[in-house]
Design a protein around this motif. Structure first.
Motif, PDB file in Angstrom:
ATOM      1  N   PRO B 142       0.866  -1.183   0.000  1.00  0.00           N
ATOM      2  CA  PRO B 142       0.000   0.000   0.000  1.00  0.00           C
ATOM      3  C   PRO B 142       0.893   1.220   0.000  1.00  0.00           C
ATOM      4  N   GLY B 143       0.388   2.300  -0.525  1.00  0.00           N
ATOM      5  CA  GLY B 143       1.233   3.449  -0.777  1.00  0.00           C
ATOM      6  C   GLY B 143       1.380   4.416   0.362  1.00  0.00           C
ATOM      7  N   HIS B 144       0.769   4.173   1.491  1.00  0.00           N
ATOM      8  CA  HIS B 144       0.873   5.182   2.539  1.00  0.00           C
ATOM      9  C   HIS B 144       1.106   4.571   3.906  1.00  0.00           C
ATOM     10  N   VAL B 145       1.793   5.332   4.749  1.00  0.00           N
ATOM     11  CA  VAL B 145       2.151   4.803   6.057  1.00  0.00           C
ATOM     12  C   VAL B 145       0.981   4.685   7.020  1.00  0.00           C
ATOM     13  N   ASP B 146      -0.206   5.200   6.663  1.00  0.00           N
ATOM     14  CA  ASP B 146      -1.370   4.804   7.455  1.00  0.00           C
ATOM     15  C   ASP B 146      -1.384   3.284   7.509  1.00  0.00           C
ATOM     16  N   PHE B 147      -0.816   2.714   6.449  1.00  0.00           N
ATOM     17  CA  PHE B 147      -0.836   1.263   6.300  1.00  0.00           C
ATOM     18  C   PHE B 147       0.549   0.706   6.552  1.00  0.00           C
ATOM     19  N   SER B 148       1.294   1.369   7.437  1.00  0.00           N
ATOM     20  CA  SER B 148       2.676   0.958   7.622  1.00  0.00           C
ATOM     21  C   SER B 148       2.752  -0.495   8.070  1.00  0.00           C
ATOM     22  N   VAL B 176      11.145   9.166   2.359  1.00  0.00           N
ATOM     23  CA  VAL B 176      11.901   8.942   3.595  1.00  0.00           C
ATOM     24  C   VAL B 176      11.230   7.855   4.429  1.00  0.00           C
ATOM     25  N   ALA B 177       9.909   8.013   4.600  1.00  0.00           N
ATOM     26  CA  ALA B 177       9.184   7.037   5.421  1.00  0.00           C
ATOM     27  C   ALA B 177       9.331   5.639   4.835  1.00  0.00           C
ATOM     28  N   ASN B 178       9.196   5.550   3.509  1.00  0.00           N
ATOM     29  CA  ASN B 178       9.316   4.251   2.853  1.00  0.00           C
ATOM     30  C   ASN B 178      10.715   3.667   2.996  1.00  0.00           C
ATOM     31  N   LEU B 475       5.611  10.287  14.629  1.00  0.00           N
ATOM     32  CA  LEU B 475       6.813  10.982  14.201  1.00  0.00           C
ATOM     33  C   LEU B 475       6.549  11.459  12.779  1.00  0.00           C
ATOM     34  N   GLY B 476       6.483  12.766  12.628  1.00  0.00           N
ATOM     35  CA  GLY B 476       6.170  13.331  11.325  1.00  0.00           C
ATOM     36  C   GLY B 476       7.417  13.772  10.606  1.00  0.00           C
ATOM     37  N   THR B 477       7.435  13.541   9.296  1.00  0.00           N
ATOM     38  CA  THR B 477       8.548  14.006   8.470  1.00  0.00           C
ATOM     39  C   THR B 477       8.002  15.030   7.494  1.00  0.00           C
ATOM     40  N   ILE B 478       8.646  16.183   7.452  1.00  0.00           N
ATOM     41  CA  ILE B 478       8.215  17.222   6.516  1.00  0.00           C
ATOM     42  C   ILE B 478       9.421  17.576   5.663  1.00  0.00           C
ATOM     43  N   ILE B 479       9.236  17.574   4.361  1.00  0.00           N
ATOM     44  CA  ILE B 479      10.315  18.029   3.483  1.00  0.00           C
ATOM     45  C   ILE B 479       9.794  19.241   2.723  1.00  0.00           C
ATOM     46  N   THR B 480      10.575  20.318   2.765  1.00  0.00           N
ATOM     47  CA  THR B 480      10.064  21.571   2.208  1.00  0.00           C
ATOM     48  C   THR B 480      11.200  22.418   1.651  1.00  0.00           C
ATOM     49  N   PRO B 481      10.889  23.230   0.633  1.00  0.00           N
ATOM     50  CA  PRO B 481      11.871  24.244   0.219  1.00  0.00           C
ATOM     51  C   PRO B 481      12.134  25.150   1.427  1.00  0.00           C
ATOM     52  N   ASP B 482      13.379  25.585   1.627  1.00  0.00           N
ATOM     53  CA  ASP B 482      13.716  26.204   2.919  1.00  0.00           C
ATOM     54  C   ASP B 482      13.007  27.527   3.175  1.00  0.00           C
ATOM     55  N   GLU B 483      12.461  28.193   2.106  1.00  0.00           N
ATOM     56  CA  GLU B 483      11.806  29.476   2.378  1.00  0.00           C
ATOM     57  C   GLU B 483      10.550  29.323   3.234  1.00  0.00           C
ATOM     58  N   TYR B 484      10.006  28.124   3.310  1.00  0.00           N
ATOM     59  CA  TYR B 484       8.790  27.943   4.119  1.00  0.00           C
ATOM     60  C   TYR B 484       9.082  27.432   5.530  1.00  0.00           C
ATOM     61  N   ASP B 540       4.630  13.199   5.948  1.00  0.00           N
ATOM     62  CA  ASP B 540       4.284  11.808   6.191  1.00  0.00           C
ATOM     63  C   ASP B 540       4.556  11.533   7.666  1.00  0.00           C
ATOM     64  N   TYR B 541       3.963  10.482   8.179  1.00  0.00           N
ATOM     65  CA  TYR B 541       4.182  10.238   9.596  1.00  0.00           C
ATOM     66  C   TYR B 541       4.166   8.756   9.881  1.00  0.00           C
ATOM     67  N   GLU B 542       4.759   8.407  11.018  1.00  0.00           N
ATOM     68  CA  GLU B 542       4.685   7.012  11.452  1.00  0.00           C
ATOM     69  C   GLU B 542       4.340   6.976  12.931  1.00  0.00           C
ATOM     70  N   ASP B 543       3.738   5.898  13.307  1.00  0.00           N
ATOM     71  CA  ASP B 543       3.326   5.664  14.678  1.00  0.00           C
ATOM     72  C   ASP B 543       4.525   5.794  15.617  1.00  0.00           C
ATOM     73  N   ALA B 544       4.351   6.510  16.725  1.00  0.00           N
ATOM     74  CA  ALA B 544       5.454   6.626  17.678  1.00  0.00           C
ATOM     75  C   ALA B 544       4.975   6.360  19.109  1.00  0.00           C
ATOM     76  N   GLY B 545       3.958   5.547  19.244  1.00  0.00           N
ATOM     77  CA  GLY B 545       3.517   5.144  20.578  1.00  0.00           C
ATOM     78  C   GLY B 545       2.693   6.196  21.284  1.00  0.00           C
ATOM     79  N   TYR B 546       2.811   6.199  22.609  1.00  0.00           N
ATOM     80  CA  TYR B 546       2.007   7.096  23.431  1.00  0.00           C
ATOM     81  C   TYR B 546       2.907   7.970  24.288  1.00  0.00           C
TER      82      TYR B 546
END
Lengths: 442, 669
Positions: B142-148, B176-178, B475-484, B540-546
């Motif tokens: 599956p293409g998304h980490v909801d389905f990790s 990155v997540a993949n 744990l969220g991963t954000i990749i962005t052009p640095d101006e933002y 994108d994000y992955e489960d990181a517990g509680y």
């Protein structure tokens, strides 16, 4: 009392004589000589206006030229037909509304009144009201209407501020209006009503109260205060939608209404209905009939009526609507004598609902006697006495139920539509739970 | 899982291929010849055909384990995963090259918008390389980490992955997540830089990013254009050379991993399996390690990519299996199948689906309840990861409380419900499963455990009985052009997120890592991020517990009476803003009544926000004469009828609309 047909032409003269006699009497308590089912009020609709007002969505037409003779003949014919169908023996009031009925010729008004007087009893002291637009009614013309049999005028003054009058798309100015008012009072002393609007876009409480006080210096014994309601399809509605005008503020309108009621009370006016104020007993008997659920016939394009067609063997009251569009209406009248487009029989419960909703608009509300005329079995106490919801309304001071009957308090009258949302279901419930009884007479 | 697009699409194309007589291409070598009849006439025209109609069967015994490679393709959305899969299938003759094989997989609007790809179809490819016949199994993920979890199960059947990166866009959050999922599964990663034909392609920059972020030497990157077919052959060669064969044992008793399952209304559950040990044949009695139920194998085969029956499947091979399972919950992803009476150690890592986002679902009109119910049943037949519990709300009527793996899962589910079943639903604001560690001995006894999960705010235990509350974090991963970067950091802080990492992946792109409370991203985080970065940032994000959280229960009161539907569990720091927002929304949607209405948000007895709806001062028709009565009576009766349907909270009447406006998912403007 009933005038024989041969003398009908002089009805107007006799009526003028009777006017002074009747003046002292209060409305709403006029003696009933015929049974209710044989009495009615008559509404006559003149559908034409000179110009469309920005706030009006009424059934009216701006004609290039009115074939008045044809219109007159159709109004007469339809009045005759409906009077015959109804089996009404006595017409207690006539109201010429519109449109702008003061644009019609006094001859037309006279013709209708004469036809009524020929067909049935039209007592000489019957209230005959004409709606008047200030610009279409110079003093001489008003006198001519008086000669035709009109004995009460309702002037659509609306405002004493010229800017507001332009906003409303009225053709008159404040000074026009005051002049018409003075002429009307001269011709019909004690028999002139004026309309004043409140809650216009951008209107403020202080200046509006100023208008009301000024009006009190000029007016006669009857005033109607109407809150502007923005109706779909009007220019004003569109302007507000498009933000060309600020939307009327309901808070401000509510305050004008409350302050206005108080000012009129101090000036000796009785608020006998939600929007209507009178002193010296100058109530409108015609409108009173609507709120008391009396019978009324509607003549003219789009006119509404409510009566029992006894003359045609009917024994159930019907709500009737005449064909809206004047040309079609005329064709139908010429073809079948009337232009009734819709007839809906009113059930017993429906009629009681109207008795409730209309009656509570008045200051006396619904008396036990009045209620009993429509529903002899189930009393007002039976219907509303035990309801907890109604009890809350009574405790909150909106509603009174006592030995006189059911009525709104001063505060309750201003929020009647909210009260009715509790009262109507209560009536329906009581009606469904009543023990079936033999069909009451009347 | 939502496999409809993928399967339908490939099935259709395989049919076209078979009609042109090209179907044979995928079956080279004597051991692959059909066992009876000619392939052209016996090829099953449709998967709906009963298995009895298919006489041809392939003998899979001739593939030694050393000639098998199991791999997967992983990529950020639109980086070319499906197009590459198309080319690989064409190159190996699995599908016809003359057809215009444009990738058309991401059918749902939400998939394009939100960065999900429908998983690619599993397919067995036959490829001759340096004189040897190889069996290359391309396994879907599956293409998304909801389905990790599902991704991790699929990856556990692989020994390597192709990590596809767009030569223009470079590494994105999902890349990155993949990568880390594959890395943790200790798979060989083959970076593939795609779309080198594009005008703005900068494969060298992407090589450097890959080296920097993933520590993979740049010379290991394969630069291709899947669209034009440039250099795709070398990808196949890399699969053979760089990915090891599976470590399996044909002689051991059967041990098969279920890595996907779908439901077919005529044939029941179709499980996709990877064999770690042993052999499975038609007629075998098998059992599930999770449910212990036993089944008889009716049909087995490989996916080529359409179903192709075989006599047997052997260790190291991948295919499908039909065994009279009636419900997808009987073939849960991650489960182990073994031969009846020959139990084996189950493969590690099995978990039942664990919903992370909950939302109430109600029909807009209660008369639609049964239609919605049947639509839900049909959809969940194919998606066992959605949990469904009946629920009812005084305001919204009968409905369900649904649990989803994540936000995108919820969006996809809802969109499918609307698009495929034309169902119009009210979906309430999503909530996350909080936990409470109990301190009260009485409560522990009552719940029979110390740590309870709170799904319904009404069950929220009082602070006096609780040692601590916990909230799920990701744990969220954000990749962005640095101006933002600045704006994004402010957004993250406002969402109570804690920065854990920040690095430049090249001269002007930044990778940010934040630990987010899940409930802070469930409603509108993604939209906010996209809008403040003009669409350039990926997330994108992955489960990181509680983690421990100061949670409070917030009541909403109308004239002092609690509105049960609006009880909310909220973080202490957010209580005021959330309470204020709810009060304001209620104020806008509550009609005036005969008395003033106080709308309050309260924590315990403490009022934290208040709005007032003033009493009606005037509510009466101004003009009511002969011509107005009919219309007025009609209006009054309609209003009175509507009033009967209102929910009463104390003496306050609340229209359904008001609840919908408060409860419904809506993004902050």
């Amino acid at each position: 009392m009933a005038l024989p047909g041969a003398r009908a032409r002089s009805w107007a003269a006799a009526a003028r004589m009777a006017q002074r006699r009747r003046h002292a009497q209060g409305a709403g308590e006029s003696p009933s000589l015929a049974p209710r089912s044989q009495r009615a009020a008559l509404y006559v609709h003149w559908p034409y206006c000179e110009k469309r007002c920005c706030y009006c969505n009424f059934n009216k037409y701006i004609p290039r030229g009115v074939e008045e003779a044809a219109m007159r003949s159709c109004l007469v014919t339809e009045a005759q037909t409906l009077l015959r169908l109804s089996g009404v023996r006595r017409v207690e009031s006539v109201f010429f509304g519109g449109g702008t009925p003061s644009l019609a010729s006094p001859r037309t008004v006279a013709a209708v009144l004469e036809a009524v007087a020929q067909a049935t009893c039209l007592p000489a002291d019957s209230e005959v009201t004409l709606e008047v637009n200030p610009t279409s009614a110079p003093g001489s013309r008003l006198a001519a209407f008086g000669a035709a049999g009109v004995n009460r005028l309702s002037i659509g003054l609306q405002s004493l501020d010229d800017t507001e009058l332009r906003l409303l798309g009225r053709t008159h100015s404040a000074s026009n209006a005051l002049r018409t008012l003075a002429e009307a009072r001269h011709l019909f002393p004690g028999r002139v009503s004026v309309d004043l609007m409140l809650g216009l876009p951008a209107q403020q409480v202080g200046p509006w109260l100023g208008q009301l006080r000024e009006l009190l210096r000029h007016c006669d014994d009857h005033i109607s205060l109407y809150q502007l309601s923005l109706e779909r399809g009007t220019t004003l509605f569109t302007q507000v939608q498009q933000n060309a005008l600020p939307a009327p503020d309901p808070e401000i309108a509510a305050e004008m209404y409350q302050e206005g009621r108080a000012v009129l009370r101090e000036a000796g006016f009785r608020q006998y209905e939600v929007s209507n104020f009178a002193r010296n007993g100058a109530l409108s008997t015609h409108n009173w009939t609507y709120w008391q659920c009396g019978q009324y016939l509607g003549v003219g394009p789009g006119a509404h009526g409510r009566f029992m067609p006894q003359g045609a063997g009917g024994y159930i009251r019907e709500a009737r609507i005449q064909t809206l569009e004047p040309d079609n209406w005329m064709k139908e009248v010429m073809l079948c004598g009337h232009g009734t487009r819709k007839r809906v029989p009113l059930g017993e419960l429906e009629l009681l609902e109207e008795v409730l909703a209309m009656g509570l608009r008045t200051d006396v509300g619904i008396t036990h006697q009045h209620w009993q005329q429509f529903e002899p079995q189930l009393t007002l106490w039976d219907v509303f006495g035990a309801s907890t919801e109604v009890k809350v309304l009574r405790e909150q001071g909106f509603l009174l139920l006592d030995h006189r009957g059911l009525r709104c308090s001063w505060e309750g009258l201003a929020v009647l539509d909210s009260l009715l949302l509790i009262l109507l279901p209560q009536l329906q419930e009581a009606w469904q739970q009543r023990t079936p009884s033999p069909v009451p007479g009347g | 899982m939502w496999t409809l697009a993928g399967r339908g699409w490939w099935r259709g194309r395989a049919l076209a291929a078979s009609a042109t007589g090209a179907a044979h291409r995928g079956l080279p070598g004597p051991h692959l010849m059909p066992s009876g009849g000619s392939a052209a006439e016996c090829r099953a025209p449709d998967r709906l055909c009963s298995s009895a109609d298919r006489k041809e069967k392939i003998d899979m015994s001739g593939f030694p384990v050393e000639n098998i490679r199991n791999f997967s393709i992983i990529a950020h959305v639109d980086h070319g995963k499906s197009t590459l899969a198309d080319r690989l299938l064409e190159l190996t003759g699995t599908i016809d090259k003359t057809k215009n094989n444009r990738q058309v997989l991401d059918k749902l609007q939400v998939e394009r918008e939100r960065g999900i790809t429908v998983k690619a179809q599993t397919a067995s490819l036959f490829y001759n390389y340096e004189g040897k016949q190889y069996l290359l199994n391309l396994i879907d993920t599956p293409g998304h980490v909801d389905f990790s979890y599902e991704v991790s199960r699929s990856l556990s059947a692989c020994q390597g992955v192709l990590l596809v990166v767009d030569a223009n866009e470079g590494i994105q959050a999902q890349t990155v997540a993949n990568f880390f999922l594959a890395f943790e599964a200790q798979l060989s990663v083959i970076p593939v830089i795609n779309k080198i034909d594009l005008k703005n392609a900068d494969p060298e920059r992407v090589e450097k990013q890959i080296e920097k972020v993933f520590d993979i030497p740049s010379d290991e990157c394969i630069k291709i254009s899947a669209k034009l077919g440039i250099n795709v052959e070398s990808v196949l060669q890399a699969v053979i050379e760089r990915i090891p064969p599976p470590k399996v044992h044909r002689k051991n008793p059967l041990r098969a991993l279920v890595f996907d399952s779908t439901f077919d209304q005529y044939r029941g559950v179709i499980a996709n399996v990877a064999l770690f040990d042993g052999v499975v044949s038609q007629g075998d009695k098998i059992a599930s390690a999770h449910t212990h139920k036993t089944y008889e194998v009716n049909e087995i085969g490989i996916l080529n990519p359409n179903e192709q029956q075989t006599h047997k499947l052997y260790a190291g091979q991948v295919g499908y299996l039909i065994a009279g399972m009636k419900d997808v919950t009987e073939a849960q992803i991650g489960d182990t199948l073994y031969l009846h009476k020959q139990p084996v150690e189950p493969l590690p890592g099995f978990k039942s689906a664990k919903p992370m986002v909950f939302a109430g679902m109600y029909p807009v009109d209660q008369s639609e309840y049964n239609n919605l119910k049947s639509a839900l049943e049909k959809l969940t037949l194919n998606d066992s990861s959605v949990t469904v519990h009946r629920d009812s709300s005084l305001a919204l009527g009968a409905g369900w409380r649904l649990g989803f793996l994540g936000l995108l899962h919820m969006d996809v589910f809802n969109q499918r419900l609307e698009q495929e079943y034309n169902a119009s639903v009210i979906l309430t604001t999503p909530t996350v499963p909080y936990k409470a560690v109990l301190s009260s001995a009485k409560l522990i006894k009552e719940y029979r455990e110390k740590e309870i999960t709170i799904i319904n705010p009404a069950q929220f235990p009082d602070k006096s009985k609780v040692k601590e509350y916990l909230e799920p974090v990701v744990l969220g991963t954000i990749i962005t052009p640095d101006e933002y970067t600045g704006k994004i950091m402010m957004l993250c802080q406002a969402r109570r997120a804690v920065e854990t990492d920040m690095m430049f992946i090249d001269q002007n792109r930044v990778m940010l890592k934040y630990l987010f409370p899940l409930n802070e991203i469930v409603v509108d985080f993604y939209d906010s991020l996209k809008s403040l970065s003009s669409g350039y940032a990926s997330f994108d994000y992955e489960d990181a517990g509680y983690q421990t959280a100061e949670l409070v229960k917030m009541d909403i009161l109308l004239n002092g009476n609690i509105v049960e539907e609006l009880v909310t569990v909220v973080h202490k720091d957010k209580a005021h803003s959330v309470g204020k927002a709810i009060c304001e929304r209620l104020k806008d949607s509550l009609p005036r009544q005969l008395f003033e209405i106080a709308i309050q948000a309260a924590i315990g007895s403490k009022i934290i926000a208040r709005e007032t709806v003033k009493a009606y001062r005037k509510n009466v028709l101004a003009k009511c004469y002969g011509g107005d009565i009919t219309r007025k009576m009609k209006l009054l009766k309609r209003q009175a009828e509507g009033k009967k349907k209102l929910r009463k909270v104390g003496n306050v009447e609340v229209p359904k609309d008001a609840f919908i406006k408060v409860l419904k998912t809506q993004s902050n403007k």
